[in-house]
Design an enzyme around this catalytic site. Structure first.
Site, mmCIF file in Angstrom:
data_model
loop_
_atom_site.group_PDB
_atom_site.id
_atom_site.type_symbol
_atom_site.label_atom_id
_atom_site.label_comp_id
_atom_site.label_asym_id
_atom_site.label_seq_id
_atom_site.Cartn_x
_atom_site.Cartn_y
_atom_site.Cartn_z
ATOM 1 N N GLU A 260 -14.971 0.161 1.849
ATOM 2 C CA GLU A 260 -14.959 -0.426 3.189
ATOM 3 C C GLU A 260 -15.818 -1.685 3.267
ATOM 4 O O GLU A 260 -15.563 -2.576 4.075
ATOM 5 C CB GLU A 260 -15.445 0.599 4.218
ATOM 6 C CG GLU A 260 -15.123 0.208 5.645
ATOM 7 C CD GLU A 260 -15.424 1.312 6.635
ATOM 8 O OE1 GLU A 260 -14.608 1.519 7.547
ATOM 9 O OE2 GLU A 260 -16.480 1.972 6.506
ATOM 10 N N HIS A 286 -8.785 16.603 -17.232
ATOM 11 C CA HIS A 286 -7.473 17.232 -17.342
ATOM 12 C C HIS A 286 -6.487 16.662 -16.331
ATOM 13 O O HIS A 286 -5.440 17.262 -16.066
ATOM 14 C CB HIS A 286 -7.614 18.745 -17.156
ATOM 15 C CG HIS A 286 -8.546 19.390 -18.129
ATOM 16 N ND1 HIS A 286 -8.151 19.861 -19.364
ATOM 17 C CD2 HIS A 286 -9.896 19.597 -18.060
ATOM 18 C CE1 HIS A 286 -9.203 20.356 -20.013
ATOM 19 N NE2 HIS A 286 -10.272 20.209 -19.245
ATOM 20 N N LYS A 401 -7.636 0.725 15.000
ATOM 21 C CA LYS A 401 -8.091 1.452 16.194
ATOM 22 C C LYS A 401 -7.403 0.922 17.453
ATOM 23 O O LYS A 401 -7.043 1.687 18.350
ATOM 24 C CB LYS A 401 -9.608 1.327 16.322
ATOM 25 C CG LYS A 401 -10.401 2.079 15.262
ATOM 26 C CD LYS A 401 -11.897 1.865 15.434
ATOM 27 C CE LYS A 401 -12.705 2.592 14.378
ATOM 28 N NZ LYS A 401 -14.158 2.353 14.511
#
Length: 411
Positions: A260, A286, A401
């Site tokens: 961010e 893995h 937002k």
């Protein structure tokens, strides 16, 4: 204390680049507040202990209502120090607007024994406020003068105004401290002190590392930032490969502060940034390791491990029919095994031509946790200055937002 070792070439780095980063951080220090939190938050610890700690005898759970920078750092410290702090109160996290998680977490608490810490820097975080409303309704909370609710927010925010209206205990996040850099402010100090963690030890470790950095004793940090930014187009993906499950939440905090902060448009309008990935060893050997070794050479890898575990669990001297292939580790400790797996994996990654560095924790303690928090905050800031961006805003997030709000208002 953690130690740092780089296996990538630094001799070709321009010394001016390192000086540029250092001088920029020195200049930032005058206006960016997180640099001074290790010192300024000590008084906050004392205030919490004198004004609130005696009331926590009635509570066995701290419920943190917050998301992103208001929760990730707390979870990281909680996970790292919980094994060595067995007396700490349980912390339950209400973060995501996911009804499954909200219902599950709320079913885990007994209301009368829970202290709620509501955290939002802006005071208007929709997830946090919506969950807070739900908890008020679910538990029929009497808000006026409630001793079960503590608010942490910016001075003057709508959440702070709400707290003052209902005469709730309130703590302020300094206006110069961004949310994702706020773990050593009231954001992390309040819930962690109330839960019973030694926050002063964390702050002390952070301060010691910062002091060493300003004294030019941690040049590896500037070298790493310069190397990453200089090679950002060649190696835009930075992998943190941590060899302990206790690093899982810390890795999520690193992903947020790195991603961010650095994914921006620079002063010329160009898209820049580095993509963080957090892995846990040996589990992700893995899953992701194959991609690192034989996939595109577009990654750097930081290996992080613990030299000494507080638990000396041994692999039994037990040979079982058909399972003899694993007997070569019989009698060894699990800590020896996981560290050997880390070293073997690191060598294989190095041999594949990937740039690597190593962070070794001698053990997990408060000082080491504080040191590593400050390390990644400073590393992020140094990279941000070299990218020529504003490390502390998030315009892309704010745009989303606004779209969300318009979606509901226009329904």
């Amino acid at each position: 204390m953690p130690t740092f070792k780089g296996y990538y070439e630094t001799k070709n780095l321009d010394p001016f680049t390192l000086e540029k980063a250092y001088e920029a951080l020195k200049y930032e220090r005058e206006t960016v507040g997180y640099y001074d939190l290790p010192s300024s938050s000590l008084s906050l610890c004392s205030e919490v202990k004198s004004s609130l700690l005696h009331k926590t005898v009635y509570f066995d759970t701290i419920a943190v209502v917050g998301i992103g920078g208001s929760s990730l750092g707390i979870k990281a410290i909680d996970r790292l120090l919980r094994p060595s702090t067995p007396h700490a109160k349980k912390i339950v996290y209400f973060e995501n607007s996911d009804p499954i998680s909200i219902e599950y977490e709320s079913s885990r608490i007994t209301f009368a024994k829970t202290l709620f810490v509501v955290i939002s820097k802006s005071g208007g975080t929709v997830e946090t406020l919506s969950i807070f409303k739900y908890l008020i309704a679910k538990f029929d909370i009497d808000l006026m003068n409630s001793e079960q609710i503590v608010v942490v927010s910016d001075e003057g925010s709508v959440l702070s105004q709400f707290a003052d209206h209902y005469r709730l205990k309130r703590f302020v996040i300094p206006s110069t401290v961004g949310g994702r850099f706020s773990v050593l402010s009231a954001v992390g100090v309040i819930p962690l002190v109330l839960a019973g963690f030694n926050v002063e030890g964390v702050l002390d470790g952070a301060k010691n590392f910062a002091d060493d950095f300003w004294a030019r004793k941690e040049e590896h940090l500037l070298q790493k930032a310069a190397y990453y930014v200089t090679n950002a187009k060649v190696s835009p993906v930075n992998v943190l490969f941590s060899y302990s499950d206790t690093f899982e939440e810390f890795g999520k905090w690193v992903v947020q502060i790195w991603g961010e902060s650095l994914g921006k448009r620079n002063i010329r309008g160009e898209r820049v940034g580095l993509t963080p990935i957090s892995l846990i060893g040996s589990v992700d050997q893995h899953s992701f390791l194959q991609l690192i070794i034989e996939g595109p050479l577009n990654k750097t890898v930081t290996f992080m491990h613990i030299e000494h575990s507080r638990y000396e669990l041994k692999i039994p001297e037990l040979s079982l029919p058909f399972l003899e292939k694993s007997d070569f580790v019989n009698g060894e400790s699990f800590n020896t095994l996981i560290n050997a797996q880390c070293q073997a994996t690191m060598q294989s990654v190095l041999q594949s031509g990937v740039s690597v560095d190593e962070i070794t924790w001698e053990c997990i303690d408060e000082s080491s946790v504080g040191k590593m928090i400050m390390y990644y905050e400073l590393l992020t800031s140094a990279a941000g200055t070299l990218f020529e961006i504003n490390t502390y805003d998030q315009p892309g997030v704010e745009h989303g937002k606004k779209i969300l709000e318009s979606y509901f208002l226009n329904k």
